[in-house]
Design a protein around this motif. Structure first.
Motif, PDB file in Angstrom:
ATOM      1  N   PRO A  17       0.796  -1.232   0.000  1.00 48.73           N
ATOM      2  CA  PRO A  17       0.000   0.000   0.000  1.00 48.73           C
ATOM      3  C   PRO A  17       0.829   1.284   0.000  1.00 48.73           C
ATOM      4  O   PRO A  17       0.324   2.348  -0.349  1.00 48.73           O
ATOM      5  CB  PRO A  17      -0.832  -0.114   1.280  1.00 48.73           C
ATOM      6  N   ASP A  18       2.106   1.188   0.367  1.00 45.83           N
ATOM      7  CA  ASP A  18       2.964   2.379   0.359  1.00 45.83           C
ATOM      8  C   ASP A  18       3.535   2.681  -1.028  1.00 45.83           C
ATOM      9  O   ASP A  18       4.257   3.652  -1.217  1.00 45.83           O
ATOM     10  CB  ASP A  18       4.097   2.240   1.372  1.00 45.83           C
ATOM     11  N   GLY A  19       3.216   1.816  -2.012  1.00 45.11           N
ATOM     12  CA  GLY A  19       3.682   2.038  -3.376  1.00 45.11           C
ATOM     13  C   GLY A  19       5.108   1.614  -3.631  1.00 45.11           C
ATOM     14  O   GLY A  19       5.671   1.892  -4.679  1.00 45.11           O
ATOM     15  N   ARG A  20       5.719   0.901  -2.669  1.00 44.58           N
ATOM     16  CA  ARG A  20       7.102   0.434  -2.842  1.00 44.58           C
ATOM     17  C   ARG A  20       7.105  -1.063  -3.093  1.00 44.58           C
ATOM     18  O   ARG A  20       6.476  -1.826  -2.374  1.00 44.58           O
ATOM     19  CB  ARG A  20       7.928   0.739  -1.603  1.00 44.58           C
ATOM     20  N   ILE A  21       7.844  -1.454  -4.136  1.00 48.34           N
ATOM     21  CA  ILE A  21       7.884  -2.860  -4.508  1.00 48.34           C
ATOM     22  C   ILE A  21       9.252  -3.187  -5.102  1.00 48.34           C
ATOM     23  O   ILE A  21       9.848  -2.350  -5.777  1.00 48.34           O
ATOM     24  CB  ILE A  21       6.743  -3.194  -5.497  1.00 48.34           C
ATOM     25  N   ALA A  22       9.746  -4.369  -4.818  1.00 50.57           N
ATOM     26  CA  ALA A  22      11.001  -4.843  -5.407  1.00 50.57           C
ATOM     27  C   ALA A  22      10.647  -5.791  -6.548  1.00 50.57           C
ATOM     28  O   ALA A  22       9.919  -6.761  -6.343  1.00 50.57           O
ATOM     29  CB  ALA A  22      11.859  -5.550  -4.369  1.00 50.57           C
ATOM     30  N   LEU A  23      11.144  -5.490  -7.733  1.00 55.05           N
ATOM     31  CA  LEU A  23      10.870  -6.326  -8.900  1.00 55.05           C
ATOM     32  C   LEU A  23      12.150  -6.987  -9.393  1.00 55.05           C
ATOM     33  O   LEU A  23      13.176  -6.311  -9.538  1.00 55.05           O
ATOM     34  CB  LEU A  23      10.297  -5.489 -10.036  1.00 55.05           C
ATOM     35  N   PRO A  24      12.100  -8.291  -9.669  1.00 52.09           N
ATOM     36  CA  PRO A  24      13.272  -8.945 -10.245  1.00 52.09           C
ATOM     37  C   PRO A  24      13.507  -8.430 -11.667  1.00 52.09           C
ATOM     38  O   PRO A  24      12.548  -8.203 -12.406  1.00 52.09           O
ATOM     39  CB  PRO A  24      12.913 -10.429 -10.251  1.00 52.09           C
ATOM     40  N   VAL A  25      14.760  -8.197 -11.994  1.00 54.76           N
ATOM     41  CA  VAL A  25      15.110  -7.712 -13.333  1.00 54.76           C
ATOM     42  C   VAL A  25      16.342  -8.438 -13.847  1.00 54.76           C
ATOM     43  O   VAL A  25      17.147  -8.955 -13.087  1.00 54.76           O
ATOM     44  CB  VAL A  25      15.386  -6.189 -13.356  1.00 54.76           C
TER      45      VAL A  25
END
Length: 86
Positions: free
Chosen positions: A27-35
């Motif tokens: 909900p805080d808009g922070r996300i870790a995405l694999p790249v």
């Protein structure tokens, strides 16, 4: 992953109303995405299903960039919505 390795990620911070694209778990808009290598900012936005018209300023590691810019694991991408006013 083998040997307990953690996939390489980009930290994405979605500001304002864009935070909803991170999902209910973030909900805080922070996300870790694999790249992987050669991933562009636009690829990350597409993976999050953010329409191009919903994005304004794009910043990677404190520097203004464009959608075609290649990002690297460990980068921090901050996405701001468009701003209007007078």
């Amino acid at each position: 992953m083998p040997g307990g390795m953690v996939p390489e990620t980009v930290q994405v911070e979605l500001r304002g109303p864009l935070a909803r694209y991170a999902g209910r778990a973030h909900p805080d808009g922070r996300i870790a995405l694999p790249v992987g290598k050669g991933v562009r900012v636009e690829d990350v936005l597409l993976a999050l299903a953010i329409p191009p018209a919903q994005t304004g300023l794009l910043v990677v590691n404190g520097k203004k960039i464009c959608r075609k810019e290649i990002i690297q694991p460990g980068d921090v991408l901050v996405v701001f919505p468009p701003v209007a006013g007078g």
